[in-house]
Design an enzyme around this catalytic site. Structure first.
Site, PDB file in Angstrom:
ATOM      1  N   GLU A  63     -45.797 -88.269 -29.999  1.00  0.00           N
ATOM      2  CA  GLU A  63     -46.168 -87.000 -29.361  1.00  0.00           C
ATOM      3  C   GLU A  63     -44.971 -86.468 -28.588  1.00  0.00           C
ATOM      4  OE1 GLU A  63     -48.969 -85.145 -29.187  1.00  0.00           O
ATOM      5  OE2 GLU A  63     -50.536 -86.448 -30.018  1.00  0.00           O
ATOM      6  N   HIS A  65     -48.410 -83.641 -37.993  1.00  0.00           N
ATOM      7  CA  HIS A  65     -49.872 -83.628 -37.910  1.00  0.00           C
ATOM      8  C   HIS A  65     -50.448 -82.501 -38.781  1.00  0.00           C
ATOM      9  CE1 HIS A  65     -53.552 -84.206 -35.021  1.00  0.00           C
ATOM     10  NE2 HIS A  65     -53.757 -84.681 -36.220  1.00  0.00           N
ATOM     11  N   ASP A 124     -49.411 -78.643 -35.455  1.00  0.00           N
ATOM     12  CA  ASP A 124     -48.306 -79.327 -34.771  1.00  0.00           C
ATOM     13  C   ASP A 124     -47.519 -80.254 -35.684  1.00  0.00           C
ATOM     14  OD1 ASP A 124     -50.741 -80.949 -34.609  1.00  0.00           O
ATOM     15  OD2 ASP A 124     -49.685 -82.268 -33.214  1.00  0.00           O
TER      16      ASP A 124
HETATM   17 ZN   LIG Z   1     -51.272 -83.661 -33.156  1.00  0.00          ZN
END
Ligand SMILES: [Zn+2]
Length: 272
Positions: free
Chosen positions: A141, A179, A189
């Protein structure tokens, strides 16, 4: 004299205890919970014979095995406002979301889960015929509100991390994806500003070739090409949008022009 010696020894001990107490930080209790859960999983792995599977047959433990390895890396933006917010989100049980790594704007990387364990970052997702991406991937992330560009420090840290992961687990170049690739109907994303070409030039992800002089064959099927690359084409508009966001940095366009088809064609050829 002895009294003073003991007194100072006691004082020292109390100071050390106070120091340790203060230095444990805001995540002391969730770190403790992490260890407890990891220990519970270690106990499951140690079972021989295994309680919850085919236990009615004789057990003969083999001597030749190791841990299963991640084979994909999935890159995300956090869609949150700070790294602190994300660390908090990933340490609250009720959120049910997590990732192995979080990269802050200043390039600092937080490691939140052992690479061999399964994080909860993909959700309902598909890539090719793989429908349990969490079981076979590392989730990374990147702190980003979902609209802004990524910082140079973040990309530099990401490249260093990817280099280490690729080497450690022998992850194929084509398996560094986003993603939005694995969940095109739900996710966008990492956002349209993400520098996928810089990653591909460094060996993480596949990129298209120069389209000058390329002629797309008459019978070239756009959707089948996307499917072969890995996209779930059940919602074709979503798959096309995801493709254009990543490879052309064009957001929210679900239509393939002749130039887009050339890009798709050169990319598809790399999967043959
Ligand atoms: Zn994500």
């Amino acid at each position: 004299m002895t009294f003073f010696k003991s007194f100072y020894a006691l004082l020292l001990l109390v100071s050390v205890i106070i120091y340790l107490g203060c230095s444990r930080g805001p995540y002391a209790s969730t770190n403790k919970s992490y260890k407890k859960q990891a220990k519970a999983f270690a106990n499951i792995i140690k079972q021989a014979p295994v309680k919850d599977s085919f236990s009615s047959v004789p057990w003969v433990g083999t001597t030749n095995f190791n841990l299963r390895k991640p084979n994909f890396v999935i890159i995300h933006h956090t869609a949150q406002n700070s790294c602190d917010q994300t660390l908090k989100t990933f340490t609250l049980p009720r959120t049910q979301v997590s990732a192995h790594y979080v990269i802050c704007k200043d390039g600092i990387i937080h490691h939140m889960l052992n690479d061999y364990l399964r994080a909860w970052h993909g959700g309902v997702a598909r890539w090719g015929n793989n429908t349990d991406i969490n079981s076979s991937s590392i989730g990374i992330e990147i702190d980003n509100n979902g609209f802004e560009p990524f910082t140079n420090q973040q990309i530099n840290s990401l490249l260093a991390l990817l280099s280490s992961l690729k080497r450690a687990y022998v992850i194929p170049t084509a398996n560094f994806i986003g993603h939005a690739d694995i969940a095109p109907t739900r996710k966008n994303d990492p956002n349209v500003n993400f520098p996928w070409k810089i990653l591909a030039d460094s060996g993480y992800g596949v990129w298209w070739s120069d389209t000058a002089g390329v002629t797309v064959p008459q019978d070239f099927n756009n959707l089948q090409a996307l499917r072969i690359i890995g996209y779930d084409i059940k919602d074709s508009a979503a798959a096309i949008q995801s493709f254009k966001r990543k490879f052309e940095q064009i957001d929210k366009s679900a239509f393939l022009t002749e130039e887009d088809r050339k890009i798709l064609f050169t990319l598809y050829q790399k999967y043959q």
